[in-house]
Design an enzyme around this catalytic site. Structure first.
Site, mmCIF file in Angstrom:
data_model
loop_
_atom_site.group_PDB
_atom_site.id
_atom_site.type_symbol
_atom_site.label_atom_id
_atom_site.label_comp_id
_atom_site.label_asym_id
_atom_site.label_seq_id
_atom_site.Cartn_x
_atom_site.Cartn_y
_atom_site.Cartn_z
ATOM 1 N N ASP A 70 0.947 -1.151 0.055
ATOM 2 C CA ASP A 70 -0.040 -0.121 -0.145
ATOM 3 C C ASP A 70 0.879 1.333 0.010
ATOM 4 O O ASP A 70 2.127 1.086 0.093
ATOM 5 C CB ASP A 70 -1.063 -0.018 1.089
ATOM 6 C CG ASP A 70 -0.363 -0.496 2.638
ATOM 7 O OD1 ASP A 70 0.919 -0.664 2.571
ATOM 8 O OD2 ASP A 70 -1.237 -0.857 3.353
ATOM 9 N N HIS A 90 -7.331 -4.926 9.884
ATOM 10 C CA HIS A 90 -7.001 -4.762 8.281
ATOM 11 C C HIS A 90 -6.078 -5.379 7.968
ATOM 12 O O HIS A 90 -4.885 -5.718 8.773
ATOM 13 C CB HIS A 90 -6.841 -3.507 8.072
ATOM 14 C CG HIS A 90 -5.957 -2.501 8.697
ATOM 15 N ND1 HIS A 90 -5.882 -1.130 8.873
ATOM 16 C CD2 HIS A 90 -4.465 -2.920 8.555
ATOM 17 C CE1 HIS A 90 -4.854 -0.676 9.168
ATOM 18 N NE2 HIS A 90 -3.940 -1.693 9.200
ATOM 19 N N GLU A 123 -9.565 -2.330 5.070
ATOM 20 C CA GLU A 123 -10.336 -1.923 6.255
ATOM 21 C C GLU A 123 -11.558 -2.934 6.562
ATOM 22 O O GLU A 123 -12.260 -3.241 5.429
ATOM 23 C CB GLU A 123 -10.688 -0.272 6.331
ATOM 24 C CG GLU A 123 -9.410 0.461 6.046
ATOM 25 C CD GLU A 123 -8.632 0.587 7.347
ATOM 26 O OE1 GLU A 123 -8.606 -0.324 8.238
ATOM 27 O OE2 GLU A 123 -8.031 2.060 7.780
HETATM 28 C C1 F6R Z 1 1.458 -1.760 6.193
HETATM 29 C C2 F6R Z 1 -0.102 -2.344 5.974
HETATM 30 C C3 F6R Z 1 -0.699 -2.442 7.497
HETATM 31 C C4 F6R Z 1 0.079 -2.498 8.555
HETATM 32 C C5 F6R Z 1 -0.688 -2.770 9.691
HETATM 33 C C6 F6R Z 1 -0.016 -3.039 11.201
HETATM 34 O O1 F6R Z 1 2.028 -1.802 4.874
HETATM 35 O O2 F6R Z 1 -0.348 -2.924 5.008
HETATM 36 O O3 F6R Z 1 -1.622 -3.289 7.051
HETATM 37 O O4 F6R Z 1 0.720 -3.880 8.614
HETATM 38 O O5 F6R Z 1 -1.403 -1.483 10.053
HETATM 39 O O6 F6R Z 1 0.884 -1.810 11.272
HETATM 40 P P1 F6R Z 1 1.994 -1.829 12.292
HETATM 41 O O7 F6R Z 1 2.870 -3.048 12.128
HETATM 42 O O8 F6R Z 1 2.643 -0.566 12.476
HETATM 43 O O9 F6R Z 1 1.482 -2.277 13.774
#
Ligand code: F6R
Length: 245
Positions: free
Chosen positions: A67, A138, A143
């Site tokens: 993303d 997500h 989402e």
């Molecule tokens: C990032 C992504 C998100 C994160 C998720 C967890 O490329 O696609 O789905 O993996 O928001 O984020 P962290 O690891 O920062 O808790």
């Protein structure tokens, strides 16, 4: 879906990095799907260490990231392109010609999503997709919703995601974008193998829903149960709400 509970992020990173390194050493032109965020950072450090020791080369891999925020250019410190350059690609011999991102800076979102879909297809498909999970369940920026998206699309980020990530923008005096482009659930599910990493108490609810809940777009990660080769690495905190297994 295999769920592996380990003590901490360091143990998880050792296991996850080993899987990726083995894959690349077996097939040097592997196609790897990368995630950003805090969860995979230690894993990326282990891969960098292996690269520095001469145990693996990333020169021939093709990469796809999950993303990107809408409106950020690649040199913005909060763009996911910058994140990958800073946390992995720029510290190894990754060939930037083979690095693929959804662009957050485009006029025509539909064209951009179609371009990315075609690129993934032309690559022969993703061999290993690395995922984190949001506190709301997500994956990528898919989402909670009432349907699962197939291909890439533009998404309005939920308040929970904005609450989780706005600290990175506030640190440099910026406001977090409200929209992002993300691979769809279909793109993620078409990966041959998936590794999901979660650490910390804040992920415990999402991990419980992923492992023990029904398959529902209200918890997008729950669809991973239907994939043939998923490994979920959790630490004790993120596994703390799981029942006896
Ligand atoms: C990032 C992504 C998100 C994160 C998720 C967890 O490329 O696609 O789905 O993996 O928001 O984020 P962290 O690891 O920062 O808790």
């Amino acid at each position: 879906m295999r769920v592996i509970v380990l003590d901490d992020a360091i143990q998880i990173s050792n296991e996850a990095a080993e899987i990726i390194i083995k894959q690349v050493n077996k097939k040097r032109d592997s196609v790897i799907g990368f995630a950003t965020g805090a969860s995979p950072v230690e894993t990326y450090k282990r891969i960098i260490e292996s690269y520095e020791k001469g145990e693996v080369t990333l020169k021939h891999i093709t990469t796809f990231n999950l993303d990107e925020y809408v409106g950020l250019d690649r040199e913005n410190v909060n763009s996911y392109y910058y994140f990958m350059k800073d946390n992995l690609f720029g510290k190894t011999d990754v060939d930037f010609e083979k690095v693929n991102f959804l662009s957050g800076q485009i006029d025509n979102i539909d064209e951009e999503c179609a371009r990315y879909s075609a690129k993934i297809r032309e690559s022969g498909g993703i061999d290993i997709q690395i995922l984190g999970i949001g506190t709301n369940g997500h994956i990528g920026f898919n989402e909670p919703s009432d349907n699962f998206a197939d291909g890439p699309f533009a998404v309005k980020l939920t308040q929970s995601t904005i609450d989780a990530n706005s600290k990175y923008f506030e640190a440099v005096g910026d406001k977090m974008p409200e929209y992002a482009l993300t691979m769809g659930i279909g793109d993620i599910m078409r990966a041959k193998r998936i590794i999901l990493i979660a650490t910390g108490k804040s992920k415990a609810e999402a991990i419980k829903k992923l492992v023990e809940g029904e398959v529902t777009p209200a918890c997008p990660a729950s669809i991973l149960k239907l994939h043939a080769d998923v490994t979920v690495f959790v630490d004790k905190d993120s596994a703390s709400l799981l029942g006896d297994r």
